[in-house]
Design an enzyme around this catalytic site. Structure first.
Site, mmCIF file in Angstrom:
data_model
loop_
_atom_site.group_PDB
_atom_site.id
_atom_site.type_symbol
_atom_site.label_atom_id
_atom_site.label_comp_id
_atom_site.label_asym_id
_atom_site.label_seq_id
_atom_site.Cartn_x
_atom_site.Cartn_y
_atom_site.Cartn_z
ATOM 1 N N LYS A 10 1.176 -1.319 0.085
ATOM 2 C CA LYS A 10 0.124 0.609 -0.119
ATOM 3 C C LYS A 10 0.902 0.915 -0.013
ATOM 4 C CE LYS A 10 -4.169 -1.840 2.127
ATOM 5 N NZ LYS A 10 -4.990 -2.071 3.463
ATOM 6 N N TYR A 50 -12.312 -1.472 -3.340
ATOM 7 C CA TYR A 50 -12.729 -1.371 -2.349
ATOM 8 C C TYR A 50 -14.404 -1.318 -2.330
ATOM 9 C CZ TYR A 50 -8.319 -2.263 -0.391
ATOM 10 O OH TYR A 50 -7.306 -2.503 0.522
ATOM 11 N N ASN A 113 -2.281 0.390 6.760
ATOM 12 C CA ASN A 113 -1.755 -0.650 7.333
ATOM 13 C C ASN A 113 -0.674 -1.404 6.747
ATOM 14 O OD1 ASN A 113 -3.513 -1.644 5.889
ATOM 15 N ND2 ASN A 113 -5.349 -2.373 7.197
ATOM 16 N N HIS A 116 -2.453 -5.335 1.499
ATOM 17 C CA HIS A 116 -3.635 -5.975 1.390
ATOM 18 C C HIS A 116 -3.320 -6.969 0.979
ATOM 19 C CE1 HIS A 116 -7.704 -7.255 -0.540
ATOM 20 N NE2 HIS A 116 -6.480 -7.845 -1.423
HETATM 21 P P1 ATP Z 1 -6.979 -5.384 3.137
HETATM 22 O O1 ATP Z 1 -8.712 -5.822 2.433
HETATM 23 O O2 ATP Z 1 -7.211 -4.226 2.616
HETATM 24 O O3 ATP Z 1 -6.624 -6.708 2.786
HETATM 25 P P2 ATP Z 1 -8.428 -6.703 5.700
HETATM 26 O O4 ATP Z 1 -9.243 -7.562 4.755
HETATM 27 O O5 ATP Z 1 -7.293 -6.678 6.862
HETATM 28 O O6 ATP Z 1 -7.528 -5.290 4.842
HETATM 29 P P3 ATP Z 1 -11.277 -5.171 5.573
HETATM 30 O O7 ATP Z 1 -12.116 -5.003 6.670
HETATM 31 O O8 ATP Z 1 -10.980 -5.675 4.756
HETATM 32 O O9 ATP Z 1 -9.888 -5.868 6.080
HETATM 33 O O10 ATP Z 1 -10.922 -3.748 5.332
HETATM 34 C C1 ATP Z 1 -10.179 -2.972 3.958
HETATM 35 C C2 ATP Z 1 -9.218 -1.507 4.330
HETATM 36 O O11 ATP Z 1 -10.037 -1.074 4.687
HETATM 37 C C3 ATP Z 1 -8.610 -2.097 5.572
HETATM 38 O O12 ATP Z 1 -6.667 -2.660 5.212
HETATM 39 C C4 ATP Z 1 -7.896 -0.654 5.831
HETATM 40 O O13 ATP Z 1 -7.136 -0.039 4.769
HETATM 41 C C5 ATP Z 1 -9.380 0.235 5.928
HETATM 42 N N1 ATP Z 1 -9.601 0.024 6.833
HETATM 43 C C6 ATP Z 1 -11.039 -1.289 7.616
HETATM 44 N N2 ATP Z 1 -11.480 -1.038 8.648
HETATM 45 C C7 ATP Z 1 -10.964 0.650 9.142
HETATM 46 C C8 ATP Z 1 -11.441 1.561 9.752
HETATM 47 N N3 ATP Z 1 -12.236 0.959 11.242
HETATM 48 N N4 ATP Z 1 -11.138 3.162 10.022
HETATM 49 C C9 ATP Z 1 -10.530 3.485 8.512
HETATM 50 N N5 ATP Z 1 -9.717 1.962 7.789
HETATM 51 C C10 ATP Z 1 -10.418 0.770 7.807
HETATM 52 MG MG MG Z 2 -10.336 -7.464 3.482
#
Ligand code: ATP
Ligand code: MG
Length: 138
Positions: A10, A50, A113, A116
């Protein structure tokens, strides 16, 4: 059995100079890199990628962050690739991630974070096809 998954290193990771360390971490974890390129997501690409989160309160911020700078998109392969990548990444919130995981090591916040990873084999195939023509994966 060999499985494919998809990752995005990212914008925060590229900005902080951690992309190479994360690629090394993935190689050390036994992933083969099938295809990789650096790109800068457009608004439309980030929104589409997303789309599953488009009702969430963090969606607009997430799209702004994911388009804020260049990323690496990569197709990876190993046995149990999807669960293994999720384990190596750690929890969504770096504060909750296990020691030694990529998000614990390099993530800044629940949004910024570091990485992805696909959450299923089906989504991995969709995400790989979103970024790579089949010929790049031969
Ligand atoms: P990714 O899909 O990016 O691998 P993930 O599967 O761990 O991450 P998801 O729930 O799919 O988590 O969320 C997608 C992305 O949205 C997260 O990786 C983070 O960058 C962002 N995100 C998720 N929850 C929050 C939140 N509560 N506040 C801000 N950003 C968030
Ligand atoms: Mg995810």
């Amino acid at each position: 059995m060999s499985e494919r998954t998809f990752t995005i290193i990212k914008p925060d990771s590229v900005e902080n100079g951690n992309a190479g360390r994360i690629i090394s971490h993935l190689e050390a974890a036994g992933f083969t890199i099938l295809a990789a390129r650096m790109t800068h997501l457009s608004q439309n690409q980030a929104q589409a990628f997303y789309a599953v989160h488009n009702e969430r309160p963090f969606y607009n911020d997430l799209v702004a962050y994911m388009t804020s700078g260049p990323v690496w998109v990569m197709a990876l392969e190993r046995d149990q690739a999807v669960p293994t990548l999720r384990k190596e990444m750690g929890a969504t919130n770096p504060a909750d991630a296990d020691q030694g995981t990529i998000r614990k090591l390099y993530g800044e916040s629940i949004e910024r974070n570091a990485i992805h990873g696909s959450d299923s084999s089906e989504n991995a195939a969709i995400e790989i096809a979103f970024f790579f023509p089949a010929a790049d994966l031969a």
